[in-house]
Enzyme design. Structure first.
Site, PDB file in Angstrom:
ATOM      1  N   ASP A 245      -3.148  -5.854  -5.727  1.00 43.47           N
ATOM      2  CA  ASP A 245      -3.735  -5.894  -4.390  1.00 43.47           C
ATOM      3  C   ASP A 245      -2.780  -6.672  -3.489  1.00 43.47           C
ATOM      4  O   ASP A 245      -2.515  -7.857  -3.724  1.00 43.47           O
ATOM      5  CB  ASP A 245      -5.093  -6.580  -4.460  1.00 43.47           C
ATOM      6  CG  ASP A 245      -5.776  -6.707  -3.108  1.00 43.47           C
ATOM      7  OD1 ASP A 245      -5.181  -6.293  -2.086  1.00 43.47           O
ATOM      8  OD2 ASP A 245      -6.911  -7.226  -3.073  1.00 43.47           O
TER       9      ASP A 245
ATOM     10  N   CYS B  40       0.857  -1.204   0.000  1.00 45.43           N
ATOM     11  CA  CYS B  40       0.000   0.000   0.000  1.00 45.43           C
ATOM     12  C   CYS B  40       0.885   1.243   0.000  1.00 45.43           C
ATOM     13  O   CYS B  40       0.776   2.120   0.858  1.00 45.43           O
ATOM     14  CB  CYS B  40      -0.931   0.005   1.212  1.00 45.43           C
ATOM     15  SG  CYS B  40      -1.771  -1.566   1.520  1.00 45.43           S
TER      16      CYS B  40
ATOM     17  N   CYS C  71      -2.533   5.972   9.692  1.00 41.65           N
ATOM     18  CA  CYS C  71      -2.640   7.388  10.073  1.00 41.65           C
ATOM     19  C   CYS C  71      -3.999   7.597  10.739  1.00 41.65           C
ATOM     20  O   CYS C  71      -4.822   8.390  10.283  1.00 41.65           O
ATOM     21  CB  CYS C  71      -2.430   8.315   8.877  1.00 41.65           C
ATOM     22  SG  CYS C  71      -3.506   7.982   7.461  1.00 41.65           S
TER      23      CYS C  71
ATOM     24  N   LYS D 105       7.202   6.847   1.926  1.00 38.95           N
ATOM     25  CA  LYS D 105       7.891   5.889   2.803  1.00 38.95           C
ATOM     26  C   LYS D 105       8.795   4.963   1.988  1.00 38.95           C
ATOM     27  O   LYS D 105       9.862   4.574   2.446  1.00 38.95           O
ATOM     28  CB  LYS D 105       6.865   5.104   3.620  1.00 38.95           C
ATOM     29  CG  LYS D 105       6.047   5.975   4.566  1.00 38.95           C
ATOM     30  CD  LYS D 105       5.057   5.141   5.368  1.00 38.95           C
ATOM     31  CE  LYS D 105       4.197   6.007   6.258  1.00 38.95           C
ATOM     32  NZ  LYS D 105       3.251   6.849   5.487  1.00 38.95           N
TER      33      LYS D 105
ATOM     34  N   ASP E 218       1.530   0.006   5.524  1.00 40.03           N
ATOM     35  CA  ASP E 218       0.833   1.260   5.826  1.00 40.03           C
ATOM     36  C   ASP E 218      -0.609   1.041   5.378  1.00 40.03           C
ATOM     37  O   ASP E 218      -0.984   1.365   4.257  1.00 40.03           O
ATOM     38  CB  ASP E 218       1.490   2.414   5.067  1.00 40.03           C
ATOM     39  CG  ASP E 218       0.932   3.775   5.453  1.00 40.03           C
ATOM     40  OD1 ASP E 218       0.038   3.819   6.322  1.00 40.03           O
ATOM     41  OD2 ASP E 218       1.389   4.780   4.897  1.00 40.03           O
TER      42      ASP E 218
END
Length: 440
Positions: free
Chosen positions: A306, A258, A378, A264, A325
């Site tokens: 995916d 992801c 997040c 990152k 993430d």
């Protein structure tokens, strides 16, 4: 005088009304703003953010003025004006100017024009009765905190001592933070370069500098050459957490699941010579990963797939480390994206938690014995953080939780809201759990 200053306020209010109407229909604020005429967009974005940060109050005031909801676009214009008016002397514009321009916006809209007199009557009544009406809505939690009721209740349950600070922080302007590419120099060196360019900034964390005033990236020294990237200080913790002390007999194999837009991924590459695979389900977002790492002069294998559908992309070789993430509510970044609080629904959380659990379950077998997985979101909701990881650990006896920050609360006063390498606490809401797989 620049173009934005020459544009009449009524045109901006029309555009903000359309943005709010689109968000209420489920479109993201980013997408809605992208449809605004470029000359209007900067001012409309600023006003839209202000409106979204006061939308709970505006909706409560509109109900006092018009208990029966007007047509959607009329309601959006009224709420736009009320959100910008309700603070009185602290408002961005003179009250009578704002009312006149809101009525002008109504008159110049073919859809709203028949209701222009109604808009005028409501707003002028509000000017006469502002103090009483604001006080009348003070006891409404949605008006007081400008978040949906379910969101407020969830924070009260998760963070009984910090929920008010978290909600208040969501309405503050987020700082512009840069991550310095250590392949080009140290943060202290870049701070000097900024100083010489007349840009005020301070060090934050191990790799970051926070600008005193946000600016266009094109104005940053060395941005095009890959010296720095824009990344919140909480997000800058991911790569060093995953890589610190990690050893391998050969080249490290790292998966960033992801991964879009690639911040990152890039940080992992800046800090190591690892072979990094970056996954994202959206091919268009994969292109953003390519753009990010190309600007920095780095390389990763970027795959559109995916992450949970392992058989579709995995070559069978295990990874030394995985950064997950995971898709989440984004409840930790509402100060940057104030539309999120009004787009998200309570039912979304359960669906996101199930998706996160699925990703953890599918990716865990891909790690070598002795390897690591860094799970992060997040989010400030415990269901997407410590509760998610506690459930995973209860069902995976090979997994061990290593020292990691846990929940980082934006401007919170909880002890875990102050990691040693981010003492300012002026960061987005995040959750980190570093998991290690037992050696064979």
């Amino acid at each position: 005088m620049n173009d934005e200053q020459r544009l009449p306020l009524w045109r901006q209010l029309q555009a903000v009304t359309n943005v709010l109407h689109a968000i209420r229909r489920g479109q993201s604020g980013t997408a809605a703003l992208a449809e605004v005429t470029p000359a209007l967009r900067p001012g409309v974005q600023a006003l839209s953010f202000e409106v979204l940060r006061s939308l709970g109050r505006a909706q409560a005031l509109r109900k006092l003025l018009a208990p029966r909801a007007p047509p959607p676009l009329v309601d959006a214009l009224l709420c736009t004006a009320l959100a910008l008016l309700w603070r009185g002397q602290d408002a961005s514009y003179d009250a009578f100017t704002l009312v006149n321009q809101a009525v002008e916006a109504a008159k110049k809209s073919s859809t709203i024009k028949p209701q222009a007199a109604f808009v005028n009557a409501c707003l002028r009544r509000f000017l006469r009765e502002r103090k009483r009406m604001v006080e009348q809505t003070d006891n409404d939690p949605v008006a007081r905190w400008n978040h949906p009721a379910w969101w407020i209740k969830q924070l009260q349950a998760d963070w009984p001592s910090q929920w008010q600070s978290i909600l208040a922080a969501a309405d503050w302007h987020a700082p512009m933070v840069l991550r310095v590419n250590v392949r080009h120099g140290a943060p202290a060196d870049y701070l000097k370069i900024l100083h010489d360019a007349g840009i005020s900034a301070t060090a934050i964390g191990a790799f970051g500098v926070a600008l005193e005033c946000a600016c266009a990236v094109q104005l940053l020294p060395g941005f095009a050459e890959g010296w720095v990237s824009v990344q919140d200080s909480a997000a800058q913790l991911a790569a060093p957490l995953l890589l610190a002390g990690l050893e391998s007999a050969g080249e490290l194999r790292v998966l960033d699941a992801c991964a879009a837009p690639g911040g990152k991924t890039a940080h992992l590459l800046e800090l190591s010579n690892a072979a990094v695979t970056a996954l994202d389900v959206d091919p268009a977002r994969c292109e953003r990963i390519h753009q990010t790492i190309e600007r920095l002069g780095l390389h990763a294998e970027v795959v559109a797939a995916d992450a949970a559908d392992v058989s579709a992309w995995w070559d069978g070789a295990p990874f030394d480390a995985i950064l997950l993430d995971a898709p989440c509510s984004a409840s930790g970044i509402v100060r940057r994206h104030p539309d999120i609080r009004w787009l998200r629904r309570q039912t979304d959380i359960g669906q996101l938690v199930a998706s996160q659990a699925r990703l953890l379950h599918r990716l865990w077998p891909l790690i070598k014995p002795g390897g690591r997985l860094l799970y992060c979101t997040c989010s400030v909701f415990k269901a997407e953080g410590e509760q998610q990881v506690a459930a995973f650990l209860a069902n995976h006896n090979q997994a061990k939780l290593l020292a990691s920050p846990g929940h980082l609360l934006p401007l919170g006063d909880h002890p875990i809201a102050m990691p040693a390498d981010n003492p300012s606490r002026d960061h987005d809401g995040f959750y980190y759990a570093l998991l290690e797989k037992a050696p064979a």
